[in-house]
Every structure is written in structure tokens, then in C-alpha cells.
Design a protein around this motif. Sequence first.
Motif, PDB file in Angstrom:
ATOM      1  N   UNK B  48       0.842  -1.197   0.000  1.00  0.00           N
ATOM      2  CA  UNK B  48       0.000   0.000   0.000  1.00  0.00           C
ATOM      3  C   UNK B  48       0.884   1.257   0.000  1.00  0.00           C
ATOM      4  N   UNK B  51       2.375   1.725  -3.523  1.00  0.00           N
ATOM      5  CA  UNK B  51       1.394   2.232  -4.500  1.00  0.00           C
ATOM      6  C   UNK B  51       1.077   3.706  -4.207  1.00  0.00           C
ATOM      7  N   UNK B  52       0.973   4.060  -2.936  1.00  0.00           N
ATOM      8  CA  UNK B  52       0.642   5.445  -2.559  1.00  0.00           C
ATOM      9  C   UNK B  52       1.683   6.425  -3.085  1.00  0.00           C
ATOM     10  N   UNK B  54       3.051   6.394  -5.832  1.00  0.00           N
ATOM     11  CA  UNK B  54       2.806   6.657  -7.254  1.00  0.00           C
ATOM     12  C   UNK B  54       1.533   7.494  -7.487  1.00  0.00           C
ATOM     13  N   UNK B  55       0.647   7.545  -6.481  1.00  0.00           N
ATOM     14  CA  UNK B  55      -0.642   8.214  -6.668  1.00  0.00           C
ATOM     15  C   UNK B  55      -0.550   9.717  -6.391  1.00  0.00           C
ATOM     16  N   UNK B  56      -1.524  10.452  -6.929  1.00  0.00           N
ATOM     17  CA  UNK B  56      -1.633  11.887  -6.620  1.00  0.00           C
ATOM     18  C   UNK B  56      -2.917  12.132  -5.832  1.00  0.00           C
ATOM     19  N   UNK B  57      -2.911  13.188  -5.054  1.00  0.00           N
ATOM     20  CA  UNK B  57      -4.102  13.561  -4.283  1.00  0.00           C
ATOM     21  C   UNK B  57      -4.403  12.610  -3.139  1.00  0.00           C
ATOM     22  N   UNK B  58      -3.339  11.978  -2.594  1.00  0.00           N
ATOM     23  CA  UNK B  58      -3.582  10.997  -1.523  1.00  0.00           C
ATOM     24  C   UNK B  58      -4.124  11.711  -0.277  1.00  0.00           C
ATOM     25  N   UNK B  59      -5.251  11.238   0.214  1.00  0.00           N
ATOM     26  CA  UNK B  59      -5.880  11.813   1.408  1.00  0.00           C
ATOM     27  C   UNK B  59      -5.550  10.991   2.650  1.00  0.00           C
ATOM     28  N   UNK B  60      -5.504   9.690   2.468  1.00  0.00           N
ATOM     29  CA  UNK B  60      -5.157   8.835   3.608  1.00  0.00           C
ATOM     30  C   UNK B  60      -4.778   7.467   3.076  1.00  0.00           C
ATOM     31  N   UNK B  61      -4.053   6.733   3.917  1.00  0.00           N
ATOM     32  CA  UNK B  61      -3.824   5.336   3.583  1.00  0.00           C
ATOM     33  C   UNK B  61      -3.842   4.508   4.851  1.00  0.00           C
TER      34      UNK B  61
END
Lengths: 314, 152
Positions: B48, B51-52, B54-61
Motif C-alpha cells: 500500500x 502504491x501510494x 505513485x498516486x496523486x491527491x492521496x488523502x489517507x492510507x
Amino acid sequence: MSTIRISEDLKNLLYSLPEIDVESLLESYRKPMRQSIRVNTLKAKEEDIVSMLREKGVELEKIPWTRYGYWVVNNVNVASMLEHVLGLVYIQGAISMAPVEVLSPKPGELVLDLCAAPGSKTTQIAQILQGEGVIVANDVNAKRIRALSSNVQRCGIINCIITQADGRKFPLWAKSFFDKVLVDAPCTSLGIVSKDWGAAKNWSFRASERLSKLQLSLAISGFDCLKASGTMVYATCTLSPQENEWVIEHLIMSRPNARLESIKLEGLKMNKGLLEWQHKKFNPEVERCVRVYPYEHEAEGFFIVKITKEGEGS
Amino acid sequence: MKRTILLSSSKSSAFQTMLERQYGTKDFSDKILIQVGEDKIRLTTNDTVKVAEKMRGVQSLGLYVAKVKGQDVVLSIEGSQLLCNNIKKNRIELTEEQARLWMVGAPIQFERLIAAKYVVAFYKNICLGCGRVSADGKVYPQVPKWRRIQQE
């Protein structure tokens, strides 16, 4: 019984749809849908949760087309039960569980839920992943993301990333990245009018057409985020061909490596996608889409299509 | 998103030592712990986190599992549920009526003296998160407002 108000445009739409039983549809709009739940096996064993509920007088009947889904047969308010607030059960429409069953995620896979809020299908996907793999749950709307976050927390999901982004831009950073993609697109909600009569009163061809352009962009974006041999499910809870068959026809025109797959779900009454509407003929492949009408199961109406990306898997 | 950092191995083991001291368990050891803001701890997996990135606009994980308050760990409902079977210390058992009150956010009065600052509540085999023990013998559930049962 109260009278539901239907816009002129909606009347014209309904009588233009072949095979639909308009009287039964309007009757179903007037009645509340049958209550259904999903038991959350991320928190406890299915049989333990079911027996806890039965001990408290909740009468349950298995929904055949979905794992972990049950009809609540008697008149019990599950939302106020401890089991609900503790995340052991999730209140979810019976037909709304079908798109994830069609997507069929497997533990270990990377899954994108492009329009995820409020999180019913995200939490269902996470349950099937069993903590292995990753789910990215995206939504564009900050307020709706709060509901999504709450539901992801309540269901005890550790492998979820919540993002706030315009779903149409996702391929800029996640092109060909995911094994599975769900596009449960925003729609005019004609499948859930019994929850919101305003959807019938205010329905217009213009709004439907405007939304269909957004839906097509989201479907293309979701498809572009798929790895080769990956699977995408596009779903809406509406009946308008403009938001359903039209979108899929244009998706397969713009992405020639998109293949529509047949859908089989035990016990679910399904109608084929329309091949013609208002003198417009659709690609024969579109017949593989399925339509479920609200009166068929006293539940939501849905449009579901399963699409694979042709090419070598990675 | 609030500032999020992976807990270093020394911070992670310090956190797990606090958990063991308070609740007799340190069972988060096979997962990744992250710190959000000043005091919140979330639990997730290695994949997780990758992958996070690589992502944009992450709010939470991941999952919010605990808050660190000074020398104490206050487990969230889900944090306590993940550790549930291994919690050996500072447990209280609730009846169904008390469990409902707990989830309403109301304090629960206990006859016996509880010698701890925070306790984990159990209803049958389900954990309901932590409560703060006050000097008058009441336990105040640390249930966030959004999670509470609305009183009829």
C-alpha cells in the motif's frame, strides 16, 4: 399511496425503452426497496455475524448472486444496531453488490475504484481482497470523501489508499497500472428513484446527455489505467441508454482493444443491453451489457458491463 | 493530507513497547506503522505504501489504529479489534446495554476500582476501543462523534 411526479422527459424516455414494464417500474418507485446487508468478514467470520444477528431477531435470507450478501426479511432497523456501527455489517443494496462480483477481484491484485464515495463497493472489494493487494479509492468531491473515509475505517481496511482527484486525469500518473478497475459512474439515478423521488421529477434528456460525456471520459480514463489483460466494470444506477449503451459504444470505438465480456450471476434477472434506441443502432457487442430493472428484485436498477483490455498480460 | 511518515524501527518498537506495557500485546509487528500529524498512528501494508508513492491527491492510507497521548496509547475501535484476542491487560467487559451506551458515547459507571488510565472495552468477543478511566470510577468511551449511535 402518494403520487410520484415524473418529468415529461422521463415519461418520453420510459415509453421509448423497449422491453421495460413501465407500470411495474412506476409501482416500484413508490415502494421502499427491500433492505439488504453485507456481512463484513474482515471483522469476524460470516457464520458468527449471521448468528449474532439472528439471535437479535434479524431474519436473513442469502442473496444468490453475491458472496456475503443477505436480504433482511423482517422489519428491523439494522442501521441502529451495534453490529452496524462496529462495522460487522454494511448496509448495501442487493443489486449494488453485483458490479463487484462481476469485477471479481482476487487477493493480491491492484484495484482502482475511480468514483468510490461513499464506499459501498470499495469496502466490498477490500473484503474480497482479504488484506492482500491494494485498492485505490478515488473521488473528486471532498465532502463525499469524508463518508468514504468513515466507511473504510468502520470496515477495518488496512490496504486502501483514498485519493481526491478528477478521475478523468488518472492515466497521467497511473496508466496501465491496475489489474482491475471499477467505474461506478455518477448518473441520473433512475434505478434508485424510490430513495429519491426528485430524480424522477427533475430528470431531463439534457442532464442525461451532459452526464454521458463525463461518463465516457471516466470510462476511457478507467480503461487506460488497466494493465493489458486487465478487467474493468462500468456500472450506473440509471436506465437511460444515453448514459449506458451510448457510453460503451463510444468507449469501444475509441479503444479498439476493449472487449465486452458476457456476464453470469446466479439468480439475478438480467436483460441484455439495447441494440437500438430512438432510431440509433448500437454495435452488436453492446448486447453483452446487462440491465437490471428495479421491479425485478424490489431493489435498485443497474446497468453493468464487463470489459477486458486485449493484449499481453504483465 | 496531514504530514505522514513511516515510523522508524526505533519509534515503532517504542510504540509496541507501550502497547505491551498497557495491554499486554504488541501484535502489529508484521505490518507498517505510519504516523499522521503529531499523535495518530495508522497501520498499513508495504504494498500500500509503495502504491501510494505513485498516486496523486492521496488523502489517507491504511487504518487509523491508535493515538499516542503522552506515555499512553489510546486504541481506536479498529485498532482494538485487530489486537482483540491478544489483549491481556486493562480489559473491561460490557453487557449489551452498556455496549450500546458506550457507542452512544456515554460514560459507564463501574462498582470496582479500575487501576488504569485507559481500558479496552469488550462486548462478547468484540472490542469497542478504549475508554478513559476517571477518578470517580466512570469510564469515558473514546468513540469519535461520527461513530456514535444517535440517541432516539
